[in-house]
Design an enzyme around this catalytic site. Structure first.
Site, PDB file in Angstrom:
ATOM      1  CG  LEU A 256      -2.249  -0.865   1.271  1.00 52.72           C
ATOM      2  CD1 LEU A 256      -1.928  -2.383   1.130  1.00 52.72           C
ATOM      3  CD2 LEU A 256      -2.948  -0.472   2.378  1.00 52.72           C
ATOM      4  CG  ASP A 257       2.222   5.068  -2.792  1.00 54.21           C
ATOM      5  OD1 ASP A 257       3.591   4.870  -3.001  1.00 54.21           O
ATOM      6  OD2 ASP A 257       1.637   5.965  -3.190  1.00 54.21           O
ATOM      7  CB  ALA A 258       2.126   7.469   0.084  1.00 56.94           C
ATOM      8  CG  HIS A 260       2.658   9.192   4.869  1.00 58.80           C
ATOM      9  ND1 HIS A 260       3.465   8.200   4.420  1.00 58.80           N
ATOM     10  CD2 HIS A 260       2.724  10.264   3.835  1.00 58.80           C
ATOM     11  CE1 HIS A 260       4.205   8.457   3.136  1.00 58.80           C
ATOM     12  NE2 HIS A 260       3.738   9.777   3.038  1.00 58.80           N
ATOM     13  CD  GLU A 290       6.004   5.021   0.429  1.00 64.03           C
ATOM     14  OE1 GLU A 290       7.039   5.770   0.034  1.00 64.03           O
ATOM     15  OE2 GLU A 290       4.764   4.866  -0.497  1.00 64.03           O
ATOM     16  CG  HIS A 312      16.960   3.930   1.266  1.00 58.09           C
ATOM     17  ND1 HIS A 312      17.014   5.203   1.285  1.00 58.09           N
ATOM     18  CD2 HIS A 312      17.509   3.448   0.445  1.00 58.09           C
ATOM     19  CE1 HIS A 312      17.417   5.588   0.006  1.00 58.09           C
ATOM     20  NE2 HIS A 312      17.609   4.667  -0.447  1.00 58.09           N
ATOM     21  CG  HIS A 380       9.196   3.282  -6.960  1.00 54.87           C
ATOM     22  ND1 HIS A 380       8.647   2.499  -5.914  1.00 54.87           N
ATOM     23  CD2 HIS A 380       8.446   4.394  -6.835  1.00 54.87           C
ATOM     24  CE1 HIS A 380       7.868   3.159  -5.308  1.00 54.87           C
ATOM     25  NE2 HIS A 380       7.657   4.278  -5.905  1.00 54.87           N
ATOM     26  N   GLY A 384      14.359   6.872  -8.480  1.00 56.18           N
ATOM     27  CA  GLY A 384      13.658   7.896  -9.455  1.00 56.18           C
ATOM     28  C   GLY A 384      13.391   9.274  -9.062  1.00 56.18           C
ATOM     29  CG  ASN A 385      10.834  10.510  -6.256  1.00 58.44           C
ATOM     30  OD1 ASN A 385      10.292  10.786  -7.130  1.00 58.44           O
ATOM     31  ND2 ASN A 385      10.331   9.944  -5.387  1.00 58.44           N
TER      32      ASN A 385
END
Length: 593
Positions: A256-258, A260, A290, A312, A380, A384-385
């Site tokens: 599940l993305d972001a 928050h 995440e 990380h 990613h 990528g960011n």
């Protein structure tokens, strides 16, 4: 009337008709269903804002909804689109694919070795299927797909999706996706899907025109008004979506993305409980979040793990020396920070964050098992960011330091995640790319990227030469290609993952930290007790100079008897002499008496 869960979308029934169901509380009066071969169809409304119609049409039929404004919109629960997000939706038979491995039940979470990849850059569902034997031989047990929900145009990271139930046709057909998952299961590999429940993309989302209560007006997110999960229909839309991917497509888990950014985080608990209730207990369905908030309480319930951004960030700080942006929170005493991440999961467990303006962040995580944290060196987001999408192979001084970090990651009791290409030492950038047809939106994305990176001194020059996200060349440049020493990297990854599979993963259920500490400014020591009483220890030095090891931390008389892996020859011999060479990781495994 209380809302009773019932699928939305177009569902073929056993009687031969297709049931169309839509939540449209803002457009009940003038709404019509248009199905090819039929005149406009009146829809039966109910007291909860749903409309419904049963139509004599087969799978494959095209359809759309016509608003009283004259606009034709796709089904927000479309299972397949004819073309792109603005086109017609297509009726799909949910059970037409003949599964070859219907008895696959998944693998225990402790055995997970994740491989995050972008389906488009792999050549679509069919292209990725062709790579599965190579990934299985490497030691990957759980393939993680970046979002595939239908997005505008043929090129996108996937986080601009607007039709959460529809696999994007740029990657292939629903059956090709099912064949990919089926083939993975035949190789003993699971497949996880990245889903986005915190926002919709900016192009192709028509919900507010017929279901205005879908969004809150009192809370804004970086992408617009927050989704209103207090609405039963909205909550059910996403709960059904999670179960849909796990059952109809037989995915083995969701990331599940972001989360928050989800207003009302208690909904996450409801979602996970709903998945556990509706997915058969015999099926292992892994749920990973995440979450920048570091909510340990989620991981004590129905969620398996969280991406460990803290680990990380401190590893990146040690490997590259960067302290810009959010890396500023990891600039001081990075070895101590890494030790805490290895022992307890997160660095931030409630203390204030300078990067976040002095706001506290996180909850205590020391009581969680190591497998509650997904450990990565690249993904990613973190690649990528960056302004120019550089990978660690081009950022770290010398391959020995990077190899030491890889050895630390892949044998640690946390769950490892590998980002596409890193196992081959790829130096190809992973860039941010889109394919917006609207020139104004494409320009807004360009300007937003320019503003974002011009604020950071380290990227101020790069900001002036940012690749255009909407240029097809940016997408093509992001396809990972093997590095010059690809074979050596592949051998290293395969050797480490064989050790993990044979000697560590089978003993992770019940493993616990025995503590960790820093040794100087760049080195750490950590130890765990595995489920059978064996003790796993690591000595990792991510600095260039030899690091003396304090006497209380030294292993027994002959550490070579317990040697599991050394990232550089002679690392264990140096440890026997009371020190740890620069850019070196040594793992020891002491079996229980």
């Amino acid at each position: 009337m209380t809302h009773q869960p019932c699928p939305v979308g177009a569902l073929p029934l056993a009687s031969g008709v297709t049931r169309f169901r839509l939540w449209a509380p803002s457009a009940l009066a003038g709404l019509a269903l248009e199905v090819e071969g039929h005149p406009p169809i009146r829809l039966r409304p109910d007291a909860d804002g749903y409309v419904q119609a049963d139509v004599d049409c087969p799978p494959g039929a095209r359809y759309r909804y016509r608003l009283d404004t004259g606009i034709a919109v796709p089904d927000p629960a479309s299972r397949l689109q004819d073309g792109d997000v603005h086109g017609d939706s297509i009726v799909v038979a949910p059970d037409a694919y003949p599964w070859r491995h219907p008895d696959w039940a998944g693998r225990p979470w402790e055995e997970s070795v994740l491989y995050e990849t972008h389906v488009g850059l792999e050549g679509g569902f069919a292209g990725l299927e062709a790579r599965l034997p190579e990934l299985a031989a490497l030691g990957i047990t759980l393939l993680e797909l970046m979002p595939i929900a239908d997005f505008p145009g043929p090129r996108n990271w996937g986080y601009d999706g607007v039709l959460p139930y529809a696999p994007d046709t740029a990657y292939g057909t629903p059956d090709e996706l099912k064949r990919l998952i089926d083939a993975a299961h035949g190789l003993g590999m699971g497949v996880m899907l990245d889903v986005v429940y915190n926002h919709f993309g900016p192009d192709g989302n028509y919900l507010s025109s017929y279901a205005a209560p879908f969004f809150r007006r009192d809370i804004r997110t970086p992408w617009g008004d927050a989704i209103d999960f207090r609405q039963p229909a909205v909550s059910q839309f996403f709960k059904d979506n999670a179960v849909y991917w796990l059952t109809e497509y037989r995915f083995d888990g969701l990331r599940l993305d972001a989360v928050h950014a989800i207003a009302g985080p208690e909904w996450l608990l409801e979602l996970a409980a709903d998945v556990r209730r509706r997915v058969p207990a015999a099926r292992r369905a892994h749920l990973v979040v995440e979450n920048d908030d570091n909510r340990a309480s989620l991981l004590r319930g129905d969620y398996d793990a969280q991406w460990n951004d803290d680990a990380h960030h401190v590893l990146h700080r040690l490997l590259t020396g960067e302290t810009q942006g959010y890396y500023a929170d990891y600039a001081d005493r990075p070895a101590q920070a890494l030790a805490r991440c290895l022992a307890e999961g997160w660095l931030y467990q409630g203390q204030v964050s300078r990067y976040r303006g002095g706001q506290p962040r996180g909850e205590p995580s020391a009581g969680l098992p190591p497998t509650a944290f997904v450990l990565f060196l690249q993904n990613h987001d973190q690649t990528g960011n960056r302004a120019l999408g550089e990978r660690l192979a081009g950022l770290v001084d010398g391959p020995d330091r990077l190899r030491a970090a890889v050895a630390l990651q892949l044998l640690a009791p946390q769950i490892p995640l590998i980002f596409m290409g890193e196992e081959r030492g790829s130096r190809t950038p992973f860039l941010y790319f889109t394919s917006h047809a609207d020139p104004a939106l494409a320009q807004a994305v360009r300007e937003g990227r320019q503003r974002e990176f011009s604020r950071f001194a380290a990227f101020s020059d790069a900001a002036s030469r940012l690749p255009d996200p909407n240029d097809p060349a940016t997408y093509d440049a992001s396809r990972p290609s093997p590095g010059e020493d690809a074979q050596a990297w592949m051998r290293d990854y395969a050797a480490l993952l064989r050790l993990r599979a044979r000697l560590i993963a089978p003993r992770l259920a019940g493993a616990a930290s025995l503590g960790a500490c820093a040794m100087g400014g760049h080195a750490v020591f950590a130890r765990w007790e595995l489920a059978d009483g064996a003790r796993l220890s690591v000595y990792a030095n991510l600095g260039p100079r030899r690091q003396p090891v304090p006497a209380p931390l030294l292993p027994g008389a002959d550490p070579r008897a317990a040697l599991l892996f050394e990232s550089r020859p002679g690392g264990c011999d140096a440890l026997a002499r009371g020190g740890l060479g620069g850019d070196t990781t040594v793992w020891l495994l002491e079996e229980a008496a």
